[in-house]
Design a protein around this motif. Structure first.
Motif, short mmCIF file in Angstrom:
data_model
loop_
_atom_site.label_atom_id
_atom_site.label_comp_id
_atom_site.label_asym_id
_atom_site.label_seq_id
_atom_site.Cartn_x
_atom_site.Cartn_y
_atom_site.Cartn_z
N VAL A 7 0.85 -1.21 0.00
CA VAL A 7 0.00 0.00 0.00
C VAL A 7 0.88 1.25 0.00
N THR A 8 1.87 1.27 0.89
CA THR A 8 2.79 2.41 0.98
C THR A 8 3.48 2.64 -0.36
N SER A 9 4.04 1.58 -0.94
CA SER A 9 4.78 1.72 -2.20
C SER A 9 3.89 2.20 -3.34
N ALA A 10 2.64 1.75 -3.38
CA ALA A 10 1.72 2.18 -4.44
C ALA A 10 1.44 3.68 -4.33
N ILE A 11 1.24 4.17 -3.10
CA ILE A 11 0.98 5.61 -2.89
C ILE A 11 2.22 6.41 -3.27
N VAL A 12 3.40 5.95 -2.83
CA VAL A 12 4.66 6.65 -3.13
C VAL A 12 4.88 6.72 -4.64
N ASP A 13 4.62 5.61 -5.33
CA ASP A 13 4.80 5.57 -6.78
C ASP A 13 3.89 6.59 -7.47
N ILE A 25 11.78 3.48 -7.05
CA ILE A 25 11.32 2.96 -5.75
C ILE A 25 11.87 1.56 -5.58
N LEU A 26 12.38 1.27 -4.40
CA LEU A 26 12.82 -0.08 -4.07
C LEU A 26 12.11 -0.53 -2.81
N GLN A 27 11.64 -1.78 -2.81
CA GLN A 27 10.96 -2.35 -1.64
C GLN A 27 11.82 -3.43 -1.01
N ASN A 28 11.74 -3.56 0.31
CA ASN A 28 12.46 -4.61 1.04
C ASN A 28 13.95 -4.59 0.70
N HIS A 142 -0.79 8.36 8.76
CA HIS A 142 -1.59 7.19 8.40
C HIS A 142 -1.51 7.02 6.88
N TYR A 143 -1.89 5.83 6.38
CA TYR A 143 -1.93 5.63 4.92
C TYR A 143 -2.68 6.76 4.24
N GLY A 144 -3.83 7.12 4.82
CA GLY A 144 -4.69 8.13 4.20
C GLY A 144 -4.08 9.51 4.12
N GLU A 145 -3.02 9.76 4.91
CA GLU A 145 -2.37 11.08 4.91
C GLU A 145 -1.07 11.10 4.11
N LEU A 146 -0.59 9.92 3.72
CA LEU A 146 0.75 9.83 3.11
C LEU A 146 0.83 10.58 1.78
N ARG A 147 -0.21 10.44 0.96
CA ARG A 147 -0.19 11.06 -0.38
C ARG A 147 0.10 12.55 -0.29
N GLU A 148 -0.68 13.26 0.53
CA GLU A 148 -0.52 14.71 0.64
C GLU A 148 0.79 15.08 1.36
N ALA A 149 1.15 14.31 2.39
CA ALA A 149 2.37 14.61 3.16
C ALA A 149 3.62 14.48 2.28
N LEU A 150 3.68 13.44 1.46
CA LEU A 150 4.84 13.25 0.58
C LEU A 150 4.86 14.31 -0.52
N ALA A 151 3.70 14.59 -1.10
CA ALA A 151 3.63 15.63 -2.14
C ALA A 151 4.08 16.97 -1.59
N GLN A 152 3.68 17.26 -0.35
CA GLN A 152 4.07 18.53 0.30
C GLN A 152 5.58 18.57 0.53
N ALA A 153 6.16 17.45 1.01
CA ALA A 153 7.60 17.40 1.25
C ALA A 153 8.37 17.64 -0.06
N MET A 154 7.86 17.09 -1.16
CA MET A 154 8.53 17.28 -2.46
C MET A 154 8.38 18.72 -2.95
N ARG A 155 7.20 19.30 -2.74
CA ARG A 155 6.97 20.69 -3.19
C ARG A 155 7.89 21.67 -2.46
N GLN A 156 8.20 21.36 -1.22
CA GLN A 156 9.01 22.28 -0.40
C GLN A 156 10.50 22.22 -0.74
N ARG A 157 10.89 21.27 -1.60
CA ARG A 157 12.31 21.09 -1.90
C ARG A 157 12.58 21.32 -3.39
N GLU A 158 13.70 21.96 -3.64
CA GLU A 158 14.16 22.10 -5.02
C GLU A 158 14.82 20.79 -5.45
N PRO A 159 14.82 20.48 -6.76
CA PRO A 159 15.60 19.32 -7.21
C PRO A 159 17.09 19.55 -6.88
#
Length: 199
Positions: A7-13, A25-28, A142-159
């Motif tokens: 579930v986590t990896s699918a949201i991250v992807d 993305i790498l798992q395990n 929580h799973y339900g918050e991961l999508r927005e939290a990760l997107a926000q972390a990426m938005r706050q950072r330059e490449p």
């Protein structure tokens, strides 16, 4: 277990794909340490940084503080278990990963996510914190918050990494996913030694 990690990896992807940046993305991921092996649930290599995920697919009520080594899981009135502090656990994973990739901590652009099942309630648990430079830090979601939290972390950072650097790290880490049973057994043994059980 593996369902939660999937579930986590699918949201991250999904989030990484929408960012339109180079990523893998790498798992395990099994990384050798002085104690044996540590297993990372998921690693996202991205142009804005390295993101490390620890998934806890558990239910009940979870309580614990940042400074405590073990947190508590309550299932109803009577049943109580403990688990190793997952923020600490993931910081150990990040340290092993950086050593493996030969990245010095002072130059690391890295972020930790601890992801809990939507079936559990977090009480007295810290939500977010920072360490080091470059907007490095950690979040508990929580799973339900991961999508927005990760997107926000990426938005706050330059490449900060070129696509070829991201590809190079992926090549370095791929053998850590394709491991044999002896590595898995060594990891189980070191878990028992450290935590007394699988954790």
């Amino acid at each position: 277990g593996s369902f939660g990690e999937a579930v986590t990896s699918a949201i991250v992807d999904e989030v990484a794909r929408k960012s339109k940046r180079r990523y893998h993305i790498l798992q395990n991921v099994y990384i050798a340490t002085h104690r044996g092996y540590t297993e990372i649930d998921a690693v996202l290599l991205h142009e804005t940084g390295i993101y490390v995920f620890e998934t806890k697919n558990i239910s009940g009520e979870i309580s614990g503080e940042l400074g405590e080594e073990r947190w508590e899981q309550h299932l109803g009135e009577v049943t109580r278990h403990t688990l190793y502090n997952p923020v600490r656990q993931n910081q150990g994973h990040m340290g092993a990963l950086l050593r493996h990739l030969e990245i010095h901590l002072s130059n690391a652009v890295i972020y930790s996510f601890v992801v809990f099942s939507d079936r559990c309630t977090l009480r007295r648990v810290p939500a977010v914190g920072e360490f080091g430079n470059y907007g490095n830090g950690w979040r508990i979601v929580h799973y339900g918050e991961l999508r927005e939290a990760l997107a926000q972390a990426m938005r706050q950072r330059e490449p900060v990494f070129l696509a070829k650097q991201v590809d190079k790290w992926f090549k370095q880490l791929r053998p850590c996913v394709e491991v044999g049973n002896s590595v898995r057994r060594a990891h189980s043994k070191s878990l028992k030694k450290m935590y007394g059980k699988r954790g």
